[in-house]
Design a protein around this motif. Structure first.
Motif, mmCIF file in Angstrom:
data_model
loop_
_atom_site.group_PDB
_atom_site.id
_atom_site.type_symbol
_atom_site.label_atom_id
_atom_site.label_comp_id
_atom_site.label_asym_id
_atom_site.label_seq_id
_atom_site.Cartn_x
_atom_site.Cartn_y
_atom_site.Cartn_z
ATOM 1 N N ARG A 258 0.832 -1.216 0.000
ATOM 2 C CA ARG A 258 0.000 0.000 0.000
ATOM 3 C C ARG A 258 0.865 1.264 0.000
ATOM 4 N N THR A 306 -1.482 0.696 6.798
ATOM 5 C CA THR A 306 -2.456 -0.403 6.716
ATOM 6 C C THR A 306 -3.775 0.008 6.069
ATOM 7 N N ASN A 307 -3.942 1.307 5.770
ATOM 8 C CA ASN A 307 -5.158 1.715 5.051
ATOM 9 C C ASN A 307 -4.827 2.849 4.089
ATOM 10 N N ASP A 308 -5.678 3.006 3.088
ATOM 11 C CA ASP A 308 -5.393 3.955 2.004
ATOM 12 C C ASP A 308 -5.378 5.402 2.475
#
Length: 571
Positions: A258, A306-308
């Motif tokens: 990511r 861990t997230n966009d």
């Protein structure tokens, strides 16, 4: 600036002919392979078809068994583990790789990146104190630690164990850590010595997988990070590094993490096949900028996102750092060039040493490299940090910069590095004497050839050898990098068709269409920063040209183009 063209040895003709026949290629291609140490069918197969099966057993590395056992013990005991890495691309990718892998399996892990300005390179006392104050009983250092003898002792006194993962040359004494993984240790029999710091961390993960029964494929999820470290740290892309870079690039292009996906998007690389050069010039500098302008922790935050949403927020901050870095290094470079231009003695010196107490410490190494593009000679750029003058040095091909600095070591508080790059610190009142002594030493030891940029030529060819089949085979030489650079060719007595023109915002580049020997085939070429050749070429003067070959994509159409490295007009 005039450049020397140096032709490489084409190899034993009988071996070249035999290899060409054996693998069904022309002799130019076979010669390129022989230059790279490839002389048999099996070696060529391994070169053209890299395989993860060719990776070496991690337990061939000295202390690997001890390191794996200690981490496994820490996990079973519920100890807290700290991953500690340098603030550059190699260090931050290594920490990100280790932290991401273990975070999925074990909750009591953290990371630490030293501050470039307050702590400097390597393991710091502040870092050890952080580990102690936060309850970490095991520290795994990555891309640093091989000379941290006193810091490892200090940690031991505080009941903190160290595992060192490094790839730099050790000193006379190895730190008394639980395990020291470094293929350059004299007593290490690991077959490949040129891993990056992140590469040594990867081998530790491989070893841990083997020991604990985790599928080996789990370690391959992080090869994109490893490819970024290999390219950015400019380690040889041969042997095991070639395999790791090949599959790392595959992951970077098809399924990046990511954090890296965010950098790819911000850098405008989404719509193209990403290669080593894209990492070196577009991805790596953005990761490096965090440590130069803010904190290396920011780079790890992005690479482990861990997230966009968080990835994009941190990515935007890092891109802003990179823009700031570009502005600062451009400004300082212009100022440095003005300093040289206004000093006649410095203009005619064999070295450059500049000091300005107000320059940004994070970019002086970049500035030193930029100055060499104009004044090709060993260069030191210094600024003030605290009460000391500190900075970076860069060299030219063939000249041992480290020895020159070592000859002035009595003037220095600290220095370190290697033949082509170094860092150094001295008292401010020693700067003028250092300038004089450094120039004297360089003048005695450098040759006129070293003061002229050199282009290494792989082969002389006719333009009509360049076709789709030739390039398709050439493309399989990738990934290119130290030890396997993109082949450079020379073609003689070429002319422009008359379509050549000046391009660029300041008309500083040449766009050419080349022909040779009356052959009707035309070849597009681009020559960056070579506008001075426009007139003789435009008036039909023949010239010799050296270049690399690449694919140019324009409006969805792909064509072969020559990227010119130098031009010699026929007199």
């Amino acid at each position: 600036m005039e450049k020397r063209w140096v032709f490489k040895d084409p190899g034993d003709p009988s071996i070249v002919r035999s290899l060409a026949k054996e693998i069904n290629v022309n002799e130019t291609i076979a010669s390129l392979l022989v230059q790279r140490g490839i002389t048999t069918f099996d070696e060529a197969k391994r070169f053209f078809r890299p395989s993860l099966k060719d990776l070496y057993d991690p337990f061939l590395m000295k202390d690997m068994d001890v390191a794996v056992e200690r981490i496994d013990l820490a996990v079973r005991r519920g100890e807290s583990i700290l991953f500690y890495g340098d603030y550059d691309v190699d260090g931050t990718t290594a920490v990100s790789l280790m932290y991401s892998f273990f975070r999925k399996r074990y909750s009591k892990v953290g990371f630490y990146i030293p501050d470039r300005y307050n702590e400097g390179y390597g393991v710091s006392q502040k870092g050890v104190d952080f580990a102690f104050e936060n309850g970490y009983s095991l520290v795994v250092s990555l891309d640093c630690g091989i000379k941290a003898i006193e810091k490892v002792k200090y940690a031991k006194q505080r009941n903190i164990d160290f595992i060192i993962c490094d790839h730099h040359l050790p000193g006379d004494t190895i730190p008394e850590a639980v395990a020291v993984l470094d293929p350059k240790r004299p007593d290490c029999k690991y077959p490949f010595k040129e891993l990056s710091g992140c590469g040594v961390g990867f081998k530790l993960i491989q070893g841990y997988c083997k020991k604990t029964g985790i599928p080996e494929d789990e370690s391959y999820h992080y090869l994109d990070l490893l490819a970024v470290s290999i390219a950015s740290d400019i380690v040889p892309i041969v042997d095991e590094n070639r395999v790791l870079a090949y599959y790392g690039l595959e992951k970077l292009n098809n399924n990046p993490s990511r954090g890296l996906k965010t950098i790819i998007r911000i850098a405008g690389l989404e719509e193209q096949n990403i290669g080593i050069d894209d990492i070196v010039f577009r991805i790596g500098p953005r990761i490096n900028a965090a440590g130069r302008m803010e904190s290396g922790n920011t780079a790890v935050d992005l690479l482990c996102a861990t997230n966009d949403v968080s990835a994009y927020e941190v990515g935007a901050l890092i891109d802003s750092c990179n823009n700031d870095r570009k502005h600062v290094d451009r400004s300082i470079t212009h100022e440095a060039l003005r300093m040289i231009a206004s000093d006649k003695r410095l203009q005619h010196s064999n070295s450059t040493v500049l000091f300005n107490p107000n320059w940004h410490k994070g970019v002086v190494g970049i500035v030193a490299s930029r100055l060499i593009e104009t004044y090709y000679r060993p260069t030191v750029v210094l600024t003030k940090s605290g009460d000391l003058a500190t900075g970076s040095a860069r060299s030219v091909q063939g000249y041992d910069l480290y020895q020159a600095i070592e000859a002035c070591s009595d003037l220095l508080e600290n220095f370190g590095g290697h033949m082509y790059a170094a860092g150094l610190t001295m008292k401010v009142d020693r700067v003028e004497e250092f300038k004089q002594r450094f120039e004297e030493y360089v003048s005695k030891t450098i040759t006129p050839e070293m003061l002229t940029p050199q282009i290494d030529i792989d082969a002389k060819i006719s333009l009509d050898e360049i076709n789709d089949r030739f390039y398709n085979i050439l493309r399989q030489f990738q990934p290119f990098g130290p030890g396997n650079m993109a082949p450079v060719f020379v073609s003689e007595d070429v002319v422009d068709t008359g379509e050549g023109r000046l391009v660029g915002s300041e008309k500083e580049h040449l766009k050419l269409t080349l022909m040779q020997d009356g052959n009707n085939q035309k070849y597009d070429a681009i020559a960056f920063q070579m506008a001075e050749y426009y007139k003789p070429i435009h008036y039909g003067q023949p010239f010799d040209v050296c270049y690399t070959i690449y694919e140019n994509v324009f409006r969805g159409k792909t064509t072969l183009q020559l990227r010119v490295k130098d031009i010699k007009i026929k007199r």
